[in-house]
Design a protein around this motif. Structure first.
Motif, short mmCIF file in Angstrom:
data_model
loop_
_atom_site.label_atom_id
_atom_site.label_comp_id
_atom_site.label_asym_id
_atom_site.label_seq_id
_atom_site.Cartn_x
_atom_site.Cartn_y
_atom_site.Cartn_z
N TRP A 96 0.82 -1.20 -0.21
CA TRP A 96 0.32 -0.19 -0.09
C TRP A 96 1.02 1.30 0.07
CZ3 TRP A 96 -5.10 -0.46 -0.46
CH2 TRP A 96 -5.61 -1.90 -0.49
N TYR A 111 0.69 5.42 0.43
CA TYR A 111 -0.19 6.45 0.64
C TYR A 111 0.44 7.76 0.02
CZ TYR A 111 -2.97 9.73 3.70
OH TYR A 111 -4.11 10.39 4.20
N ILE A 170 -5.99 1.66 6.85
CA ILE A 170 -5.45 1.74 5.52
C ILE A 170 -6.91 1.54 4.53
CG2 ILE A 170 -4.34 0.75 3.50
CD1 ILE A 170 -1.96 0.46 5.42
N ALA A 200 -8.86 3.52 0.92
CA ALA A 200 -8.14 2.72 0.08
C ALA A 200 -8.66 2.72 -1.37
CB ALA A 200 -7.85 1.21 0.52
N TRP A 203 -4.72 5.73 0.02
CA TRP A 203 -3.77 4.47 0.00
C TRP A 203 -4.17 3.70 -1.22
CZ3 TRP A 203 -0.10 3.48 2.86
CH2 TRP A 203 0.02 4.04 4.27
N ARG A 262 5.40 10.03 -0.04
CA ARG A 262 4.65 8.64 0.19
C ARG A 262 4.87 8.04 1.24
NH1 ARG A 262 6.60 6.31 -4.45
NH2 ARG A 262 6.54 8.14 -5.47
#
Length: 442
Positions: free
Chosen positions: A304, A306, A335, A339, A356, A391
């Motif tokens: 994942w 962000y 998350i 997402a 995410w 990120r």
């Protein structure tokens, strides 16, 4: 001659098989049934020694594979000589016809380590006090001591009387000085390394304190055991035969009392996943391919990211997703609240909040990098807003049987330690966008 205690361990591959052994002094009374029966008692059958191992060249196999390493964990009295221990072990090895690679050496280990290994409980002896001066072995060092006085006092000089060298005087050195036998750690605490291969018997410390008359603190040096480990790489031979020879006072001058613990098995594991980013993102005229490396020695199901984050937003994200209240599973639950799964379209504009984004491995390259293409409305507009492009990255474990959980990894900054959400920042991403656009025009 003081009592010796020996713990014996054999390592096969990465697992450690532990045996505990002790050594009795030659002058000590013999056990009641050691050499024969008492008057009027029925003789007890003697234990038949194991057959000696066949002659096998190093690299062959007798009782175990050639990768077997035998560890001898040894506790001795305070005045036991290291060279005499080596002689005893060498005699027993020779008599048992055992072989190993390298030279027989002793390595000092801390009392705390020995006690932890022996009892699986942290046993650190308290300081022995005499007239206000504390003396105890440092648990993290082999033969060093900690001397303690009142924090308001200063040690001006230490005089130690040794068994062989007689009296030696030491003046404390400042913190951080190397190779000094007596060093101030913090007020009231000193680290002291006695003279090697000699036994301290007495001490006298000249102590000063503001507003008071200097005084001397003296006493007997506390008797403490010494602890060693002997490593025999590629051990080939009959261990039963070796232990019988260690206990035989006809083979060694001071026989070992051996307590075996063959049922103990130790394995050494590491939880040190480290991210190693060797590549950056790929830019096109209207897209960016966000990627992240796979973790070595970890079973990563998905990643994942962000994204996107400027400098201020990155700090806020770190505070939010590294909240100590979150654990590896609740982070993954957090998350999923914002997402964008891999099967959904992904697009971002300059003014969009971070989300995410799920990354996956390409089907044709399961050993490669996790990646995902995200469409961008206007790269130049985005480059104008984000001077740096940051990120957070979370590697996720998911076996389908238990809730998904984040995998911890070492942060590039050692002071940060392990994290579940790793922060990254690209300060040159605007230049990359410009170059990518120029390539597309050509």
């Amino acid at each position: 001659m003081p009592r010796l205690r020996l713990a014996v361990g054999a390592t096969i591959g990465f697992a450690t098989l532990l045996m505990i052994v002790s050594v009795a002094p030659s002058q000590a009374p013999k056990a009641k049934d050691a050499d024969g029966p008492k008057d009027g008692a029925e003789p007890k059958p003697k234990v038949k020694a194991a057959a000696p191992a066949p002659a096998v060249p190093l690299g062959g196999a007798a009782e175990g594979p050639p990768s077997t390493t035998l560890y001898l964990f040894l506790a001795t009295g305070a005045d036991e000589r290291e060279d005499e221990i080596v002689i005893a072990l060498s005699n027993a090895l020779k008599a048992s016809e055992a072989k190993f690679v390298g030279e027989l050496k002793l390595k000092a280990i801390s009392p705390g380590f020995y006690q932890e290994l022996r009892s699986l409980v942290d046993q650190v002896a308290p300081a022995a006090e005499a007239d206000g001066l504390g003396v105890r072995r440092l648990p993290s060092r082999g033969n060093d001591y900690e001397l303690t006085i009142e924090p308001t006092q200063v040690m001006k000089k230490l005089t130690v009387t040794y068994k062989a060298a007689g009296k030696k005087e030491y003046v404390p050195a400042g913190p951080g000085e190397k190779d000094a036998p007596l060093v101030l750690i913090v007020p009231g605490r000193y680290a002291f390394s006695p003279q090697a291969n000699d036994l301290p018997l007495e001490y006298a410390a000249d102590v000063a304190e503001i507003g008071k008359k200097d005084e001397s603190k003296s006493g007997q040096w506390p008797a403490t055991d010494k602890h060693y480990v002997v490593t025999l790489p590629k051990f080939v031979g009959n261990r039963e035969q070796l232990f019988e020879k260690l206990k035989d006072n006809k083979v060694v001058a001071n026989a070992f009392n051996v307590k075996r613990s063959d049922d103990l098995l130790f394995a050494f594991a590491s939880l040190n996943s480290t991210a190693d980013d060797g590549e950056g993102d790929t830019f096109g005229a209207d897209f960016v391919v966000v990627s992240a490396e796979n973790l070595k020695n970890s079973n990563v199901r998905r990643v994942w990211v962000y994204y996107p984050l400027d400098e201020a937003a990155l700090k806020e994200a770190v505070a939010k997703f590294r909240d100590p209240k979150l654990n590896s599973q609740t982070l993954c639950q957090e998350i999923r609240k914002e997402a964008v799964p891999f099967d959904q379209a992904a697009a971002v504009k300059a003014d969009d909040p971070p989300r995410w984004y799920e990354l996956q491995l390409p089907r044709d390259n399961p050993g490669g990098r996790f990646a995902r293409k995200i469409m961008v409305d206007n790269l130049f507009e985005m480059a104008g807003k984000y001077k740096t492009l940051g990120r957070l990255i979370v590697w996720e474990f998911d076996n389908g049987l238990t809730p998904p959980s984040a995998i911890s990894t070492n942060h590039p900054k050692p002071e940060v330690g392990k994290v579940w959400a790793l922060d990254r920042e690209d300060k040159d991403w605007g230049i990359k966008v410009k170059k990518a656009t120029e390539r597309n025009k050509k």
